[in-house]
Design an enzyme around this catalytic site. Structure first.
Site, short mmCIF file in Angstrom:
data_model
loop_
_atom_site.label_atom_id
_atom_site.label_comp_id
_atom_site.label_asym_id
_atom_site.label_seq_id
_atom_site.Cartn_x
_atom_site.Cartn_y
_atom_site.Cartn_z
N CYS A 76 34.27 -12.99 38.06
CA CYS A 76 33.67 -13.79 36.98
C CYS A 76 34.69 -14.24 35.94
O CYS A 76 34.41 -15.12 35.13
CB CYS A 76 32.55 -13.00 36.31
N HIS B 295 31.04 -15.96 29.57
CA HIS B 295 30.54 -15.85 30.94
C HIS B 295 29.06 -15.48 30.86
O HIS B 295 28.65 -14.63 30.08
CB HIS B 295 31.34 -14.77 31.67
N ASN C 158 23.87 -15.81 36.82
CA ASN C 158 25.31 -15.52 36.84
C ASN C 158 25.94 -16.25 38.03
O ASN C 158 25.65 -15.93 39.18
CB ASN C 158 25.48 -13.99 36.97
O1 UT7 Z 1 29.29 -10.82 35.96
C1 UT7 Z 1 30.04 -9.70 36.24
C2 UT7 Z 1 29.73 -8.55 35.41
N1 UT7 Z 1 28.35 -8.18 35.53
C3 UT7 Z 1 27.72 -7.72 34.51
O2 UT7 Z 1 28.28 -7.65 33.45
C4 UT7 Z 1 26.31 -7.24 34.74
C5 UT7 Z 1 26.13 -5.95 34.03
N2 UT7 Z 1 24.85 -5.28 34.21
C6 UT7 Z 1 23.66 -5.80 33.90
O3 UT7 Z 1 23.50 -6.96 33.59
C7 UT7 Z 1 22.51 -4.82 33.84
O4 UT7 Z 1 23.01 -3.53 33.99
C8 UT7 Z 1 21.41 -5.08 34.92
C9 UT7 Z 1 20.61 -6.31 34.56
C10 UT7 Z 1 22.01 -5.21 36.30
C11 UT7 Z 1 20.44 -3.88 34.94
O5 UT7 Z 1 19.90 -3.66 33.62
P1 UT7 Z 1 19.91 -2.21 32.96
O6 UT7 Z 1 19.21 -2.36 31.67
O7 UT7 Z 1 21.32 -1.71 32.94
O8 UT7 Z 1 19.01 -1.38 33.95
P2 UT7 Z 1 19.37 -0.05 34.78
O9 UT7 Z 1 20.28 -0.37 35.90
O10 UT7 Z 1 19.75 1.04 33.83
O11 UT7 Z 1 17.95 0.30 35.39
C12 UT7 Z 1 16.82 0.66 34.55
C13 UT7 Z 1 15.60 0.81 35.45
C14 UT7 Z 1 15.84 1.69 36.68
O12 UT7 Z 1 14.65 2.41 36.94
P3 UT7 Z 1 14.50 3.95 36.47
O13 UT7 Z 1 15.62 4.68 37.13
O14 UT7 Z 1 14.63 3.91 34.98
O15 UT7 Z 1 13.14 4.30 36.97
C15 UT7 Z 1 16.07 0.68 37.79
O16 UT7 Z 1 15.72 1.20 39.07
O17 UT7 Z 1 15.21 -0.47 35.96
C16 UT7 Z 1 15.11 -0.42 37.40
N3 UT7 Z 1 15.47 -1.72 37.94
C17 UT7 Z 1 14.59 -2.72 38.07
N4 UT7 Z 1 13.27 -2.81 37.82
C18 UT7 Z 1 12.67 -3.99 38.07
C19 UT7 Z 1 16.70 -2.16 38.33
N5 UT7 Z 1 16.62 -3.44 38.74
C20 UT7 Z 1 15.33 -3.80 38.60
C21 UT7 Z 1 14.62 -5.00 38.85
N6 UT7 Z 1 13.29 -5.05 38.57
N7 UT7 Z 1 15.23 -6.11 39.33
#
Ligand code: UT7
Length: 331
Positions: free
Chosen positions: A113, A254, A284
């Site tokens: 990215c 980005h 993204n």
């Molecule tokens: O471009 C290159 C660099 N990339 C980035 O900078 C991206 C960085 N990361 C992110 O944007 C975020 O971390 C995400 C959008 C990918 C995820 O958001 P988050 O707030 O960090 O969520 P998390 O991974 O901590 O997950 C929270 C909960 C989990 O469930 P439990 O364990 O709390 O029950 C996940 O399983 O959300 C769940 N989850 C989802 N639920 C519904 C993860 N993905 C999804 C989904 N829909 N698509």
């Protein structure tokens, strides 16, 4: 000689994949995606549309808007993690040929990215050293080709598109790209990677999931490193150049996640009108996201000659970068 950012162009494929569409493919909802990422929809390239096809369309616009003729271009650099071909030829050479340019320096850069900021720094260095005069830089991605549409942690984030710019030599210091920062730390490689398909392991081309050819991401850990690294990098590029955040006309980050953009913007006390946001429309698009966002404000008529831009990016590697530059179309 200085390097001037002369023009911008972009292309997005027609097909739209909405959050609602994704909710029928994986266990997710529009509400979750909107709240956690700010993304509402993303574009998906046609099956027979390649990364270079999209790159060419973005390049044609950038060339047309630059006032520089195609035959004056002496180098093309493409930032991509979804090249047309595995290993070779580079997507830059394919783009050059499709543009009708031969006997030109052309190569790809892999910085995920952060790719567009990396190729901006390379264009600047080649021009300032006197080695090249007009460098076409293009970020182009068909991320849908390397996205696992059964993994809700990644497939909701990514989209396809391309953005290009012409960087040219100028004797005028007021037109010069002021500064570009680039960095990387391979210790965090496993946070965001395509685990297989390279020389590190054998792969079965028939089963891309089993072969590990799709992107994998430890999203939450990546998020935290992104906010920390981006904030310190943009603060340092502003401080080193003695420029206040309030002097930035367009902060063009980005477009990974609205929450990351907001956190970095808040740390700099950026006002909403300074921050360029396209994440809701395009998701993204990795190396294409910054030039696509820049093109949005150009086409909206809000990016004017002489206005100061601050770019920041973060991605797989892990890599990061930032840039301070005026928009300098030829008068
Ligand atoms: O471009 C290159 C660099 N990339 C980035 O900078 C991206 C960085 N990361 C992110 O944007 C975020 O971390 C995400 C959008 C990918 C995820 O958001 P988050 O707030 O960090 O969520 P998390 O991974 O901590 O997950 C929270 C909960 C989990 O469930 P439990 O364990 O709390 O029950 C996940 O399983 O959300 C769940 N989850 C989802 N639920 C519904 C993860 N993905 C999804 C989904 N829909 N698509």
């Amino acid at each position: 000689m200085y390097a001037a950012f002369r023009s911008i162009g972009a292309y997005v494929p027609e097909k739209i994949l909405t959050n609602e569409d994704l909710s029928h493919m994986v266990d997710t909802t529009d509400a979750w995606i909107t709240k956690r990422t700010g993304i509402k929809e993303r574009r998906i390239a046609a099956a027979d549309e390649t990364t270079s096809d999209m790159g060419v369309k973005a390049c044609e616009k950038a060339i047309e808007r630059s006032g520089i003729s195609k035959k004056e271009i002496d180098m093309i650099i493409c930032a991509t993690i979804s090249p047309d071909y595995f290993c070779m030829p580079s997507t830059a050479t394919v783009i050059a040929t499709k543009l009708g340019l031969s006997a030109i320096t052309a190569f790809d850069v892999s910085a995920a990215c952060t790719g567009f900021v990396y190729i901006l720094s390379i264009a600047k260095a080649f021009i300032e050293s006197g080695m090249k005069k007009n460098v076409l830089i293009v970020g182009a991605e068909k991320l849908s080709a390397i996205t696992d549409y059964t993994d809700r942690g990644t497939c909701i984030l990514f989209g396809d598109g391309a953005g290009a710019a012409l960087i040219s030599a100028t004797p005028h210091q007021n037109e010069a790209i002021i500064d570009v920062h680039t960095g990387a730390d391979g210790a965090y490689a496993d946070l965001l990677m395509t685990p297989n398909g390279g020389s590190g392991s054998a792969h079965d081309a028939l089963d891309r999931e089993a072969a590990g050819c799709y992107m994998k991401m430890k999203g939450n850990e990546t998020f935290k490193v992104a906010v920390r690294t981006l904030t310190s990098d943009v603060v340092s590029i502003l401080n080193e150049n003695m420029i206040e955040a309030s002097a930035i006309d367009h902060f063009i980050p980005h477009q990974a996640n609205y929450r990351i953009i907001k956190a970095v913007g808040d740390a700099l006390n950026m006002q909403d009108e300074q921050v360029v946001l396209t994440v809701a429309k395009y998701g993204n698009t990795s190396g294409a996201s910054i030039p696509m966002a820049m093109n949005e404000i150009y086409e909206a008529g809000t990016l004017r000659s002489g206005e100061l831009m601050l770019l920041d990016a973060f991605g797989g590697g892990l890599t990061w970068g930032s840039a301070l530059l005026p928009f300098a179309p030829q008068s």
